[in-house]
Write a protein that holds these residues in place. Structure first.
Motif, short mmCIF file in Angstrom:
data_model
loop_
_atom_site.label_atom_id
_atom_site.label_comp_id
_atom_site.label_asym_id
_atom_site.label_seq_id
_atom_site.Cartn_x
_atom_site.Cartn_y
_atom_site.Cartn_z
N ASN A 154 7.67 80.37 -37.45
CA ASN A 154 7.34 81.62 -37.11
C ASN A 154 8.21 82.79 -37.29
O ASN A 154 8.04 84.13 -37.03
N ILE A 155 9.53 82.31 -37.81
CA ILE A 155 10.64 83.56 -37.84
C ILE A 155 9.75 84.43 -39.00
O ILE A 155 10.09 85.75 -38.79
N PRO A 156 9.28 84.32 -40.04
CA PRO A 156 8.57 85.36 -40.86
C PRO A 156 7.75 86.18 -40.27
O PRO A 156 7.58 87.31 -40.67
N PHE A 157 6.90 85.68 -39.39
CA PHE A 157 6.00 86.58 -38.59
C PHE A 157 6.97 87.55 -37.71
O PHE A 157 6.55 88.87 -37.87
N TYR A 158 7.86 87.13 -37.02
CA TYR A 158 8.52 87.93 -36.25
C TYR A 158 9.63 89.02 -37.15
O TYR A 158 9.54 90.02 -36.71
N GLN A 159 9.79 88.60 -38.20
CA GLN A 159 10.52 89.46 -39.17
C GLN A 159 9.65 90.65 -39.57
O GLN A 159 9.94 91.65 -39.81
N LYS A 160 8.34 90.46 -39.91
CA LYS A 160 7.27 91.40 -40.17
C LYS A 160 7.07 92.20 -39.03
O LYS A 160 6.48 93.34 -39.21
N CYS A 161 7.39 91.73 -37.82
CA CYS A 161 7.21 92.58 -36.72
C CYS A 161 8.37 93.43 -36.24
O CYS A 161 8.29 94.25 -35.50
N GLY A 162 9.54 93.30 -37.36
CA GLY A 162 10.58 94.04 -37.06
C GLY A 162 11.53 93.47 -36.43
O GLY A 162 12.65 94.18 -35.88
N PHE A 163 11.62 92.23 -35.90
CA PHE A 163 12.80 91.39 -35.41
C PHE A 163 13.65 91.05 -36.35
O PHE A 163 13.31 90.65 -37.34
N VAL A 164 14.81 90.88 -35.86
CA VAL A 164 15.94 90.19 -36.72
C VAL A 164 16.39 88.77 -35.78
O VAL A 164 16.46 88.79 -34.74
N GLN A 165 16.85 87.84 -36.68
CA GLN A 165 17.18 86.72 -36.34
C GLN A 165 18.68 86.89 -35.42
O GLN A 165 19.64 87.39 -36.24
N LYS A 166 19.01 86.31 -34.28
CA LYS A 166 20.34 86.43 -33.79
C LYS A 166 20.51 85.56 -32.81
O LYS A 166 19.55 85.13 -31.96
N GLU A 167 21.67 84.90 -32.95
CA GLU A 167 22.32 83.73 -32.12
C GLU A 167 21.12 82.45 -32.04
O GLU A 167 20.30 82.09 -32.89
N ASN A 168 21.30 81.53 -30.81
CA ASN A 168 20.51 80.31 -30.75
C ASN A 168 19.90 80.38 -29.47
O ASN A 168 20.16 80.74 -28.62
N GLU A 169 18.97 79.52 -29.57
CA GLU A 169 18.02 79.05 -28.20
C GLU A 169 18.62 77.81 -27.76
O GLU A 169 18.91 76.88 -28.53
N MET A 170 18.71 77.71 -26.52
CA MET A 170 19.14 76.41 -25.82
C MET A 170 18.25 76.02 -24.92
O MET A 170 17.64 77.23 -24.13
#
Ligand code: ACO
Length: 174
Positions: A154-170
């Protein structure tokens, strides 16, 4: 109680004025975006959420009790739905939860959660509209950032929504 103008009074989770007028305008006329209502169990709220994850339906009374528990915590839970006017069924859902902090001058962060679009309606920009509506609520609540967790797919979807990837999820499941 807040209600949708022109519709039978709906008992809403939060005032409808918080929904972005811009997003409302961008939706096709057969669809309506609005706050979650106390009767939305009957409009298939859980069925749309099941597109995302396991739901475990405990029945309408339990669902309504959760709705009231959320509304009893003001300015915190903002669940929204997109409804197909003809069928009166929900076709898209999403939520932003406002976290109040001691950091950043008592700042707030918006956490976007539980985004799902009915399979038959995917690819029509409804997910994008839901994210824009939730970000609008977060920013108008004074949040200095809006964040979410998602799968790699889903990363490409959220990038289309204007979000950028940052850090990690635990995660640690009970
Ligand atoms: N990979 C690449 N691009 C994508 C993807 C994907 N998986 N999904 C959407 N896009 C693109 C679309 O092609 C479109 O691009 P365009 O503007 O160039 O045409 C743009 O993103 C917007 O897409 P929408 O049409 O708004 O997407 P849709 O309405 O189908 O909603 C969603 C996307 C919510 C991910 C939907 O497919 C869905 O419900 N999936 C199952 C549940 C899910 O994974 N939910 C998200 C969980 S993460 C969370 O809740 C925080």
């Amino acid at each position: 109680m807040a209600s949708i103008v022109g519709s039978p009074a709906l008992d809403l989770l939060f005032p409808e004025e918080l929904i972005s007028p811009e997003v409302t305008k961008q939706l096709p006329s057969e669809l309506q975006i609005r706050p979650l209502a106390s009767t939305d169990y009957q409009r298939g709220h859980l069925s749309v959420l099941s597109v995302l994850s396991v739901v475990n339906d405990l029945g309408e009374a339990a669902w309504v009790s959760q709705f009231h528990a959320m509304r009893a915590t003001p300015r915190t839970y903002y669940s929204i739905v997109i409804v197909d006017r003809a069928s009166d069924k929900i076709v898209g859902v999403g939520c932003v939860f406002i976290e109040r902090k001691f950091l950043r001058g008592l700042g707030s962060v918006g956490h976007i959660e539980d985004i799902a679009v009915d399979k038959s309606q995917q690819g029509k920009k409804l997910g994008l509209r839901i994210i824009h509506a939730l970000t609008h609520i977060s920013e108008n609540s004074g949040c200095y950032k809006t964040i979410l967790n998602c799968s790699d797919a889903n990363i490409p979807f959220y990038q289309k929504c204007g979000f950028v990837q940052k850090e990690n999820e635990m995660a640690k499941y009970a």
